[in-house]
Enzyme design. Structure first.
Site, PDB file in Angstrom:
ATOM      1  N   ASP A  12     -29.838  28.911 -19.147  1.00 20.92           N
ATOM      2  CA  ASP A  12     -29.876  28.170 -17.895  1.00 20.92           C
ATOM      3  C   ASP A  12     -30.603  29.016 -16.862  1.00 20.92           C
ATOM      4  O   ASP A  12     -30.207  30.147 -16.579  1.00 20.92           O
ATOM      5  CB  ASP A  12     -28.443  27.867 -17.442  1.00 20.92           C
ATOM      6  CG  ASP A  12     -28.398  26.866 -16.300  1.00 20.92           C
ATOM      7  OD1 ASP A  12     -29.362  26.115 -16.131  1.00 20.92           O
ATOM      8  OD2 ASP A  12     -27.378  26.845 -15.583  1.00 20.92           O
ATOM      9  N   ASP A 127     -34.563  22.854 -16.537  1.00 22.86           N
ATOM     10  CA  ASP A 127     -34.160  24.252 -16.354  1.00 22.86           C
ATOM     11  C   ASP A 127     -33.137  24.751 -17.368  1.00 22.86           C
ATOM     12  O   ASP A 127     -32.553  25.824 -17.176  1.00 22.86           O
ATOM     13  CB  ASP A 127     -33.609  24.455 -14.946  1.00 22.86           C
ATOM     14  CG  ASP A 127     -32.373  23.605 -14.666  1.00 22.86           C
ATOM     15  OD1 ASP A 127     -32.053  22.724 -15.489  1.00 22.86           O
ATOM     16  OD2 ASP A 127     -31.730  23.818 -13.622  1.00 22.86           O
ATOM     17  N   GLU A 128     -32.898  24.015 -18.459  1.00 21.21           N
ATOM     18  CA  GLU A 128     -31.931  24.495 -19.443  1.00 21.21           C
ATOM     19  C   GLU A 128     -32.306  24.071 -20.849  1.00 21.21           C
ATOM     20  O   GLU A 128     -32.907  23.018 -21.075  1.00 21.21           O
ATOM     21  CB  GLU A 128     -30.516  24.011 -19.112  1.00 21.21           C
ATOM     22  CG  GLU A 128     -30.331  22.513 -19.157  1.00 21.21           C
ATOM     23  CD  GLU A 128     -28.880  22.104 -18.978  1.00 21.21           C
ATOM     24  OE1 GLU A 128     -27.997  22.776 -19.540  1.00 21.21           O
ATOM     25  OE2 GLU A 128     -28.638  21.087 -18.294  1.00 21.21           O
TER      26      GLU A 128
END
EC number: 2.7.7.7
Length: 384
Positions: A12, A127-128
């Site tokens: 993350d 974003d992960e």
């Protein structure tokens, strides 16, 4: 049984959008910064080479927080909140416009760097990601640190990684030592590292479920694991209670899915308080626009167009309605999605308070030679 030797990682990025902005404006490091305004709040370069920034206290409009730095979060500012509301919490915070083009660029950079080291990757958003590290031959701590270093080299940004026997535990772990964290957990660590945590840390236990659990005296994962199954089933039903019992023990059989074709893309938000479509029109309209923009961003990032736009409304009494509208041409345009969502909204009752808003797009296709249709923007939650 949990495969104790399995190594699944959840990566993350740390305050991703805000961190990208701090690369451009390093003088803002350590300050409360809120991302979510329009282009009118772009920093202004002064004659002496310095920049002047907008302050949250001066904001007027219907914008919603996209993200914030950790310093702003410490003041109570989180994504999805109205900018007018958070201006009262952090009036001196710096306000910056969103730049999804930049965020997508850095997303591609960090994922390319990671996939070069760990190709079994499941993309879970801008974003992960999840990673299957079971084929790695080096010590898993060395592998995870190598991945973190590669992300910094490729982007200048930090990330947090959790490594555990499955996806459920890995996602919890990645949040334990943020920012720039690295947490490696085994089955033996569950009683000491996982059970003391709040049930809210389990992905899939939302605000209402956590409230119901709290009413039963269940605040921690350990208390959930020790709860009488009959009590859970009486309060949550057979299927969800069975899931609760399994995740409390750290059990999750989901595999890392490296390739998938989505049938639809959606974004939804449970409101902090029940809102009325007419009395709270400005706040609801801003949030609805924000959801449409996030759906459009997901389409662009995943390289899809969508043709059928749908909405989901859940009222204060937990009743739910959905409506959809099929466009003449597929689109990934936020304005077109918003207009279609507005049309759907006019076909549902708006006389009761709302507790959840959602926007969905389906009938997905690849762009090819098809140009997205752009529809004029309408007023959501307009007065009758």
């Amino acid at each position: 049984m949990i495969p104790s030797q399995s190594h699944i990682a959840h990566l993350d990025m740390d305050a991703f959008y805000a961190s990208v902005e701090l690369l451009r404006y390093p003088e803002l490091r350590g300050q409360a910064v809120v991302i979510g305004a329009g282009s009118a709040h772009q920093p202004v370069l002064q004659a002496d080479g310095s920049r002047s920034y907008s302050r949250l206290r001066n904001y007027a409009g219907r914008g919603v927080v996209t993200t914030s730095t950790y310093e702003a979060r410490a003041l109570g500012v989180f994504s999805g909140m109205g900018l007018m509301k958070v201006a009262k919490l952090a009036p001196d915070a710096i306000l910056l416009p969103t730049d999804f083009t930049a965020y997508r660029h850095y997303s591609k950079l960090f994922k390319a760097a990671v996939s070069a080291l760990a190709p079994k990757m499941e993309d879970r958003g801008i974003d992960e990601i999840y990673l299957d590290l079971n084929d790695q031959t080096d010590d898993i701590a060395i592998v995870a640190q190598r991945i973190k270093d590669a992300v910094v080299t490729a982007t200048g940004l930090s990330c947090s990684i959790g490594v555990a026997p499955n996806k459920l535990l890995a996602k919890i772990c990645s949040d334990l030592e943020k920012p720039n964290g690295l947490t490696i957990l085994s089955v033996a660590d569950i009683p000491t590292r996982i059970w003391p945590l709040s049930v809210k840390k389990i992905n899939g236990i939302g605000p209402k479920s956590s409230e119901k659990l709290a009413a039963l005296g269940i605040l921690t994962i350990e208390q959930l694991a020790a709860c009488d199954p009959a009590v859970l089933q009486a309060n949550f039903g057979r299927v969800y209670s069975a899931w609760l019992m399994r995740v409390a023990q750290g059990i999750d059989e989901r595999e890392v899915v490296t390739r998938s074709e989505p049938k639809s893309i959606s974004r939804e938000s449970t409101l902090e308080r029940d809102l009325h479509a007419k009395l709270d029109r400005s706040e609801l309209s801003a949030l609805f626009t924000h959801l449409c923009e996030r759906v459009a961003d997901d389409l662009v990032r995943k390289d899809y167009l969508g043709r059928t736009v749908g909405i989901k409304l859940r009222y204060a009494d937990f009743s739910t309605v959905t409506r959809d509208l099929t466009l003449l041409d597929p689109t990934n345009n936020a304005q077109a999605i918003r207009q279609a969502a507005s049309e759907c909204l006019r076909r549902v009752p708006l006389d009761k308070r709302l507790r959840l808003l959602g926007v969905r797009i389906s009938s997905l296709s690849k762009p090819g030679d098809i140009l997205p249709a752009v529809v004029g923007q309408g007023e959501l939650f307009a007065a009758e």
